[in-house]
Design a protein around this motif. Structure first.
Motif, PDB file in Angstrom:
ATOM      1  N   GLY A 115      -6.507   9.127  -0.756  1.00 27.14           N
ATOM      2  CA  GLY A 115      -7.874   9.092  -0.276  1.00 27.14           C
ATOM      3  C   GLY A 115      -7.998   8.468   1.092  1.00 27.14           C
ATOM      4  O   GLY A 115      -7.042   8.429   1.863  1.00 27.14           O
ATOM      5  N   ASP A 116      -9.164   7.957   1.393  1.00 25.63           N
ATOM      6  CA  ASP A 116      -9.473   7.291   2.668  1.00 25.63           C
ATOM      7  C   ASP A 116      -9.938   5.878   2.398  1.00 25.63           C
ATOM      8  O   ASP A 116     -10.744   5.648   1.496  1.00 25.63           O
ATOM      9  N   HIS A 165     -10.967  -0.107  -4.213  1.00 26.94           N
ATOM     10  CA  HIS A 165     -12.093   0.777  -3.942  1.00 26.94           C
ATOM     11  C   HIS A 165     -11.797   1.559  -2.673  1.00 26.94           C
ATOM     12  O   HIS A 165     -10.926   1.213  -1.900  1.00 26.94           O
ATOM     13  N   GLY A 166     -12.524   2.613  -2.499  1.00 22.78           N
ATOM     14  CA  GLY A 166     -12.358   3.507  -1.354  1.00 22.78           C
ATOM     15  C   GLY A 166     -12.777   4.906  -1.767  1.00 22.78           C
ATOM     16  O   GLY A 166     -13.318   5.128  -2.850  1.00 22.78           O
ATOM     17  N   ARG A 167     -12.507   5.841  -0.897  1.00 21.46           N
ATOM     18  CA  ARG A 167     -12.839   7.243  -1.166  1.00 21.46           C
ATOM     19  C   ARG A 167     -11.591   7.937  -1.708  1.00 21.46           C
ATOM     20  O   ARG A 167     -10.651   8.175  -0.957  1.00 21.46           O
ATOM     21  N   VAL A 168     -11.569   8.220  -2.991  1.00 20.68           N
ATOM     22  CA  VAL A 168     -10.396   8.813  -3.637  1.00 20.68           C
ATOM     23  C   VAL A 168     -10.575  10.334  -3.692  1.00 20.68           C
ATOM     24  O   VAL A 168     -11.571  10.835  -4.195  1.00 20.68           O
ATOM     25  N   PHE A 169      -9.570  11.056  -3.155  1.00 23.60           N
ATOM     26  CA  PHE A 169      -9.589  12.517  -3.184  1.00 23.60           C
ATOM     27  C   PHE A 169      -8.851  13.075  -4.389  1.00 23.60           C
ATOM     28  O   PHE A 169      -9.221  14.090  -4.949  1.00 23.60           O
ATOM     29  N   SER A 170      -7.755  12.395  -4.780  1.00 25.00           N
ATOM     30  CA  SER A 170      -6.977  12.914  -5.903  1.00 25.00           C
ATOM     31  C   SER A 170      -6.256  11.791  -6.639  1.00 25.00           C
ATOM     32  O   SER A 170      -5.950  10.755  -6.068  1.00 25.00           O
ATOM     33  N   VAL A 171      -6.010  12.057  -7.909  1.00 27.22           N
ATOM     34  CA  VAL A 171      -5.224  11.171  -8.759  1.00 27.22           C
ATOM     35  C   VAL A 171      -4.186  12.066  -9.411  1.00 27.22           C
ATOM     36  O   VAL A 171      -4.526  13.098  -9.993  1.00 27.22           O
ATOM     37  N   SER A 172      -2.902  11.691  -9.285  1.00 29.45           N
ATOM     38  CA  SER A 172      -1.850  12.494  -9.911  1.00 29.45           C
ATOM     39  C   SER A 172      -0.920  11.601 -10.715  1.00 29.45           C
ATOM     40  O   SER A 172      -0.734  10.434 -10.401  1.00 29.45           O
ATOM     41  N   PHE A 173      -0.372  12.188 -11.762  1.00 32.72           N
ATOM     42  CA  PHE A 173       0.520  11.482 -12.665  1.00 32.72           C
ATOM     43  C   PHE A 173       1.912  12.078 -12.530  1.00 32.72           C
ATOM     44  O   PHE A 173       2.070  13.296 -12.504  1.00 32.72           O
ATOM     45  N   HIS A 174       2.917  11.199 -12.437  1.00 32.13           N
ATOM     46  CA  HIS A 174       4.301  11.633 -12.241  1.00 32.13           C
ATOM     47  C   HIS A 174       5.191  10.964 -13.272  1.00 32.13           C
ATOM     48  O   HIS A 174       4.897   9.867 -13.739  1.00 32.13           O
ATOM     49  N   GLY A 175       6.306  11.598 -13.556  1.00 29.50           N
ATOM     50  CA  GLY A 175       7.311  10.983 -14.418  1.00 29.50           C
ATOM     51  C   GLY A 175       7.902   9.770 -13.731  1.00 29.50           C
ATOM     52  O   GLY A 175       7.773   9.579 -12.524  1.00 29.50           O
ATOM     53  N   LYS A 176       8.570   8.922 -14.498  1.00 34.36           N
ATOM     54  CA  LYS A 176       9.118   7.664 -13.967  1.00 34.36           C
ATOM     55  C   LYS A 176      10.086   7.889 -12.804  1.00 34.36           C
ATOM     56  O   LYS A 176      10.144   7.095 -11.891  1.00 34.36           O
ATOM     57  N   ASP A 177      10.867   8.966 -12.821  1.00 33.04           N
ATOM     58  CA  ASP A 177      11.890   9.163 -11.804  1.00 33.04           C
ATOM     59  C   ASP A 177      11.445  10.016 -10.625  1.00 33.04           C
ATOM     60  O   ASP A 177      12.176  10.206  -9.678  1.00 33.04           O
ATOM     61  N   GLU A 178      10.222  10.533 -10.664  1.00 36.75           N
ATOM     62  CA  GLU A 178       9.717  11.342  -9.553  1.00 36.75           C
ATOM     63  C   GLU A 178       9.281  10.435  -8.407  1.00 36.75           C
ATOM     64  O   GLU A 178       8.759   9.364  -8.620  1.00 36.75           O
ATOM     65  N   VAL A 179       9.492  10.908  -7.194  1.00 39.24           N
ATOM     66  CA  VAL A 179       9.098  10.165  -6.005  1.00 39.24           C
ATOM     67  C   VAL A 179       7.851  10.813  -5.443  1.00 39.24           C
ATOM     68  O   VAL A 179       7.705  12.031  -5.444  1.00 39.24           O
ATOM     69  N   SER A 180       6.931   9.994  -4.943  1.00 43.38           N
ATOM     70  CA  SER A 180       5.685  10.512  -4.376  1.00 43.38           C
ATOM     71  C   SER A 180       5.975  11.529  -3.279  1.00 43.38           C
ATOM     72  O   SER A 180       6.839  11.337  -2.441  1.00 43.38           O
ATOM     73  N   GLY A 181       5.232  12.627  -3.293  1.00 46.16           N
ATOM     74  CA  GLY A 181       5.359  13.636  -2.265  1.00 46.16           C
ATOM     75  C   GLY A 181       6.385  14.712  -2.607  1.00 46.16           C
ATOM     76  O   GLY A 181       6.590  15.635  -1.869  1.00 46.16           O
ATOM     77  N   GLN A 182       7.103  14.597  -3.730  1.00 44.49           N
ATOM     78  CA  GLN A 182       8.087  15.617  -4.097  1.00 44.49           C
ATOM     79  C   GLN A 182       7.583  16.443  -5.237  1.00 44.49           C
ATOM     80  O   GLN A 182       6.817  16.061  -6.032  1.00 44.49           O
TER      81      GLN A 182
END
Length: 106
Positions: A73-74, A89-106
């Motif tokens: 978000g912003d 707090h802030g402006r949230v655009f998205s919330v995503s859930f990942h497995g324990k071994d996943e890296v953000s952005g992949q």
């Protein structure tokens, strides 16, 4: 002759769960689990988070124990840390859930 109303018995969560006398088991069931609370005004409350993995004003990545949660978000701002709760707090655009071994952005 008027029929008397029977007074309701007080609500008991342990009795409702069938756990009367097993307080410790009920506490494990209800408390200590990761939880997210998000409202429409941009307030975020995270309970029982294990670690903040990445944080800047555009992204907040958390290790929740069973998964990782990424907020994008912003102007994301994390408030001073409390014992078992993180608030932001802030402006949230998205919330995503990942497995324990996943890296953000992949």
């Amino acid at each position: 002759m008027k029929k008397q109303k029977r007074r309701a018995e007080p609500f008991s969560l342990s009795r409702a769960l069938g756990a009367a006398g097993r307080t410790e088991e009920v506490q494990k069931l209800l408390y200590g689990k990761p939880a997210l609370h998000i409202d429409c005004t941009g307030n975020i409350s995270i309970e029982n988070c294990r670690e903040i993995l990445q944080y800047n004003e555009d992204e907040l990545l958390l290790d929740m124990g069973i998964c990782r949660v990424a907020f994008k978000g912003d102007g994301i701002l994390v408030d001073p840390y409390q014992k078992d709760r993180i608030t932001a707090h802030g402006r949230v655009f998205s919330v995503s859930f990942h497995g324990k071994d996943e890296v953000s952005g992949q």
